[in-house]
Design a protein around this motif. Structure first.
Motif, mmCIF file in Angstrom:
data_model
loop_
_atom_site.group_PDB
_atom_site.id
_atom_site.type_symbol
_atom_site.label_atom_id
_atom_site.label_comp_id
_atom_site.label_asym_id
_atom_site.label_seq_id
_atom_site.Cartn_x
_atom_site.Cartn_y
_atom_site.Cartn_z
ATOM 1 N N LYS A 190 0.849 -1.189 0.000
ATOM 2 C CA LYS A 190 0.000 0.000 0.000
ATOM 3 C C LYS A 190 0.885 1.239 0.000
ATOM 4 O O LYS A 190 1.762 1.374 0.871
ATOM 5 N N PRO A 191 0.706 2.095 -1.006
ATOM 6 C CA PRO A 191 -0.237 1.955 -2.123
ATOM 7 C C PRO A 191 0.304 1.036 -3.200
ATOM 8 O O PRO A 191 1.515 0.876 -3.350
ATOM 9 N N CYS A 192 -0.606 0.454 -3.959
ATOM 10 C CA CYS A 192 -0.253 -0.377 -5.114
ATOM 11 C C CYS A 192 -1.012 0.159 -6.314
ATOM 12 O O CYS A 192 -2.252 0.186 -6.309
ATOM 13 N N SER A 193 -0.283 0.608 -7.301
ATOM 14 C CA SER A 193 -0.917 1.187 -8.484
ATOM 15 C C SER A 193 -1.832 0.181 -9.173
ATOM 16 O O SER A 193 -1.618 -1.031 -9.103
ATOM 17 N N LEU A 194 -2.891 0.693 -9.798
ATOM 18 C CA LEU A 194 -3.815 -0.131 -10.583
ATOM 19 C C LEU A 194 -4.450 -1.258 -9.772
ATOM 20 O O LEU A 194 -4.714 -2.348 -10.292
ATOM 21 N N THR A 195 -4.683 -1.005 -8.488
ATOM 22 C CA THR A 195 -5.229 -2.034 -7.602
ATOM 23 C C THR A 195 -6.459 -2.713 -8.183
ATOM 24 O O THR A 195 -6.591 -3.937 -8.138
ATOM 25 N N ASN A 234 -4.535 -6.790 -14.251
ATOM 26 C CA ASN A 234 -4.686 -8.195 -14.618
ATOM 27 C C ASN A 234 -3.536 -9.034 -14.078
ATOM 28 O O ASN A 234 -3.694 -10.225 -13.813
ATOM 29 N N LEU A 235 -2.378 -8.393 -13.939
ATOM 30 C CA LEU A 235 -1.199 -9.026 -13.354
ATOM 31 C C LEU A 235 -0.589 -8.062 -12.348
ATOM 32 O O LEU A 235 -0.650 -6.845 -12.532
ATOM 33 N N MET A 236 -0.004 -8.616 -11.296
ATOM 34 C CA MET A 236 0.721 -7.810 -10.322
ATOM 35 C C MET A 236 2.198 -8.156 -10.410
ATOM 36 O O MET A 236 2.585 -9.327 -10.340
ATOM 37 N N SER A 237 3.034 -7.142 -10.576
ATOM 38 C CA SER A 237 4.476 -7.340 -10.481
ATOM 39 C C SER A 237 4.926 -6.776 -9.147
ATOM 40 O O SER A 237 4.430 -5.736 -8.704
ATOM 41 N N ALA A 238 5.835 -7.461 -8.484
ATOM 42 C CA ALA A 238 6.221 -7.037 -7.131
ATOM 43 C C ALA A 238 7.595 -7.569 -6.778
ATOM 44 O O ALA A 238 8.075 -8.549 -7.346
ATOM 45 N N SER A 239 8.222 -6.897 -5.814
ATOM 46 C CA SER A 239 9.482 -7.393 -5.257
ATOM 47 C C SER A 239 9.183 -8.178 -3.988
ATOM 48 O O SER A 239 8.278 -7.831 -3.219
ATOM 49 N N VAL A 240 9.939 -9.259 -3.784
ATOM 50 C CA VAL A 240 9.685 -10.179 -2.676
ATOM 51 C C VAL A 240 11.019 -10.619 -2.082
ATOM 52 O O VAL A 240 11.972 -10.898 -2.813
ATOM 53 N N GLY A 247 -5.990 -15.912 -2.772
ATOM 54 C CA GLY A 247 -5.184 -15.330 -1.700
ATOM 55 C C GLY A 247 -4.913 -13.855 -1.867
ATOM 56 O O GLY A 247 -4.330 -13.232 -0.965
ATOM 57 N N ILE A 248 -5.332 -13.265 -2.990
ATOM 58 C CA ILE A 248 -5.147 -11.826 -3.205
ATOM 59 C C ILE A 248 -6.411 -11.084 -2.771
ATOM 60 O O ILE A 248 -7.516 -11.417 -3.204
ATOM 61 N N GLU A 249 -6.233 -10.087 -1.913
ATOM 62 C CA GLU A 249 -7.341 -9.258 -1.463
ATOM 63 C C GLU A 249 -7.023 -7.793 -1.765
ATOM 64 O O GLU A 249 -5.877 -7.373 -1.696
ATOM 65 N N ARG A 250 -8.058 -7.012 -2.088
ATOM 66 C CA ARG A 250 -7.884 -5.598 -2.391
ATOM 67 C C ARG A 250 -8.784 -4.771 -1.479
ATOM 68 O O ARG A 250 -9.890 -5.197 -1.120
ATOM 69 N N ALA A 251 -8.290 -3.582 -1.118
ATOM 70 C CA ALA A 251 -9.054 -2.727 -0.214
ATOM 71 C C ALA A 251 -8.699 -1.267 -0.480
ATOM 72 O O ALA A 251 -7.592 -0.960 -0.951
ATOM 73 N N PRO A 252 -9.623 -0.328 -0.179
ATOM 74 C CA PRO A 252 -9.305 1.100 -0.335
ATOM 75 C C PRO A 252 -8.151 1.509 0.575
ATOM 76 O O PRO A 252 -7.982 0.953 1.661
ATOM 77 N N PHE A 253 -7.369 2.471 0.124
ATOM 78 C CA PHE A 253 -6.268 2.995 0.935
ATOM 79 C C PHE A 253 -6.036 4.479 0.685
ATOM 80 O O PHE A 253 -5.853 5.263 1.597
ATOM 81 N N SER A 281 -4.287 3.758 -6.580
ATOM 82 C CA SER A 281 -3.176 3.364 -5.709
ATOM 83 C C SER A 281 -3.723 2.999 -4.334
ATOM 84 O O SER A 281 -3.613 3.759 -3.368
ATOM 85 N N ASP A 282 -4.316 1.812 -4.255
ATOM 86 C CA ASP A 282 -4.931 1.354 -3.017
ATOM 87 C C ASP A 282 -4.136 0.200 -2.413
ATOM 88 O O ASP A 282 -2.933 0.111 -2.624
ATOM 89 N N GLN A 283 -4.786 -0.657 -1.670
ATOM 90 C CA GLN A 283 -4.086 -1.694 -0.908
ATOM 91 C C GLN A 283 -4.328 -3.075 -1.500
ATOM 92 O O GLN A 283 -5.457 -3.441 -1.815
ATOM 93 N N VAL A 284 -3.241 -3.837 -1.625
ATOM 94 C CA VAL A 284 -3.321 -5.236 -2.051
ATOM 95 C C VAL A 284 -2.656 -6.093 -0.971
ATOM 96 O O VAL A 284 -1.520 -5.830 -0.580
ATOM 97 N N THR A 285 -3.374 -7.086 -0.500
ATOM 98 C CA THR A 285 -2.855 -8.006 0.514
ATOM 99 C C THR A 285 -2.714 -9.388 -0.093
ATOM 100 O O THR A 285 -3.646 -9.881 -0.751
ATOM 101 N N LEU A 286 -1.563 -10.013 0.114
ATOM 102 C CA LEU A 286 -1.315 -11.366 -0.369
ATOM 103 C C LEU A 286 -1.228 -12.311 0.824
ATOM 104 O O LEU A 286 -0.451 -12.073 1.751
ATOM 105 N N ASN A 287 -2.023 -13.362 0.782
ATOM 106 C CA ASN A 287 -2.048 -14.353 1.854
ATOM 107 C C ASN A 287 -1.616 -15.703 1.305
ATOM 108 O O ASN A 287 -2.413 -16.437 0.728
ATOM 109 N N GLU A 288 -0.325 -15.996 1.440
ATOM 110 C CA GLU A 288 0.244 -17.257 0.960
ATOM 111 C C GLU A 288 -0.154 -17.536 -0.484
ATOM 112 O O GLU A 288 -0.632 -18.611 -0.842
ATOM 113 N N VAL A 289 0.073 -16.554 -1.322
ATOM 114 C CA VAL A 289 -0.248 -16.672 -2.746
ATOM 115 C C VAL A 289 0.836 -17.480 -3.451
ATOM 116 O O VAL A 289 2.022 -17.138 -3.367
ATOM 117 N N PHE A 290 0.454 -18.524 -4.144
ATOM 118 C CA PHE A 290 1.441 -19.365 -4.841
ATOM 119 C C PHE A 290 1.855 -18.716 -6.160
ATOM 120 O O PHE A 290 1.009 -18.311 -6.961
#
Length: 374
Positions: free
Chosen positions: A152-157, A161-167, A190-196, A207-216
């Motif tokens: 958060k924030p994550c552009s184009l929440t 169609n695809l999320m690119s991210a550093s891990v 496992g991907i959840e989105r919410a206002p931020f 640019s809102d919030q994306v939460t990943l919960n053990e996403v394979f």
């Protein structure tokens, strides 16, 4: 030639109809949450803009993309910022494909064919971190990794169609953790989105919030930088695209204010010419780096030049928007909320990583002959 004529001509040559749509839609409508600009961009094939023609894309060069982002930013700063994040992610995929590391070419083809949008889940908005600094953690799993964390924030929440991210990926044994870049389909379990985002400025960039919960994430969609002693070439090239395109986007928004002053004959001729000189010099610097990027093999030097012109553009934008708003006059400020909006929106360039302060040390060390490490 009028201000931005060349940029808008370039936009029309790649995405016919987009500039007219943006021009015909009121600015504050375009900048509101849920505005239709992203959907129109997608419908007109915008996601394929910088995908090479051999993969079904429009094959825009970095130079043309800089001009296009300035044109888009002059009509809708939110759309320009959001699509910059998409283009940054696509540019990294292009570099991966050129390196022959896997089947990234198939992803590029899918982006072009389906008009997929890629979000950029890196370190934007996190003080003291650069673009690749991970905000999420991954653990090894059979055939890939499982990723958890919050961006958060994550552009184009909402439109991605695809999320690119550093891990940060934990080692399978006792070795050190590694930084990876991952691609994740947006509808993965496992991907959840919410206002931020609470600010009215740039609200339509999603640019809102994306939460990943053990996403394979399968191993084929996980990229590991080559070493820790220097910037990975693919990272460095991707950052060059980001710095130039994000600077051009905000430069376009600043040019919107200058256009208003010039078209309405505010101030003296010296005042109006001064605005154009300030902004066009910044544009020329961005275009120079963009035009030489493909032939520049020293990635550290190229990224350093991109940072130089980005920070110079920041200062030029600050000077130009303050001058333009003063020349527009107090009554224009009172009567048009668009002027106040553009003043706020253009300032946000300083908030994109790396900040001038964060980059100062790496730049100085690079000037003394060391590798550029952000």
């Amino acid at each position: 030639m009028t201000l931005l004529q060349a940029e808008r001509d370039t936009l029309d040559s790649y995405l016919p109809g987009l500039d007219k749509y943006l021009q015909d839609t009121p600015l504050l409508e375009l900048e509101s949450p849920g505005a239709g600009a992203l959907e129109t961009f997608r419908d007109l094939g915008g996601p394929a803009l910088i995908v090479p023609a051999e993969y079904g894309g429009k094959g825009a060069s970095l130079l043309d993309a800089v001009r296009i982002q300035r044109a888009v930013g002059s009509r809708s700063p939110s759309l320009a910022v959001a699509t910059t994040m998409h283009h940054f992610s696509v540019a990294s995929l292009v570099e991966l494909t050129a390196a022959g590391n896997g089947f990234e070419w198939a992803m590029l083809t899918a982006i072009a064919e389906n008009s997929w949008l890629l979000s950029s889940g890196f370190a934007e908005g996190t003080p003291g971190q650069h673009i690749l600094a991970p905000t999420m953690r991954g653990v090894p799993a059979d055939g890939g990794i499982r990723v958890s964390g919050v961006k958060k924030p994550c552009s184009l929440t909402w439109s991605m169609n695809l999320m690119s991210a550093s891990v940060t990926v934990d080692a399978a044994s006792d070795g050190p953790a590694r930084t990876a870049v991952v691609l994740i389909p947006a509808e993965t379990e496992g991907i959840e989105r919410a206002p931020f985002w609470q600010s009215s400025a740039l609200a339509a960039a999603e640019s809102d919030q994306v939460t990943l919960n053990e996403v394979f994430v399968p191993e084929a969609l996980v990229f590991y930088p080559q070493d820790s002693d220097s910037m990975d070439p693919i990272q460095a090239r991707g950052f060059v695209w980001f710095e130039l395109l994000v600077s051009a986007s905000y430069l376009g928004a600043a040019t919107n204010l200058a256009e208003r002053v010039i078209e309405r004959g505010r101030g003296s001729e010296v005042d109006r010419a001064g605005l154009a000189i300030e902004l066009e010099c910044a544009a020329a610097a961005l275009e120079q780096v963009a035009s030489t990027a493909a032939e520049t093999h020293d990635n550290d030097a190229l990224l350093a030049r991109a940072l130089y012109v980005r920070y110079a553009a920041e200062r030029a934008i600050e000077r130009a928007v303050m001058s333009a708003s003063a020349l527009a006059g107090g009554m224009a400020f009172i009567e048009s909320p668009e002027i106040a909006y553009l003043l706020a929106a253009t300032r946000a360039l300083a908030f994109h990583p790396p900040s001038r302060e964060a980059a100062a040390g790496p730049i100085v060390r690079h000037l003394s002959g060391q590798p550029l490490m952000l």
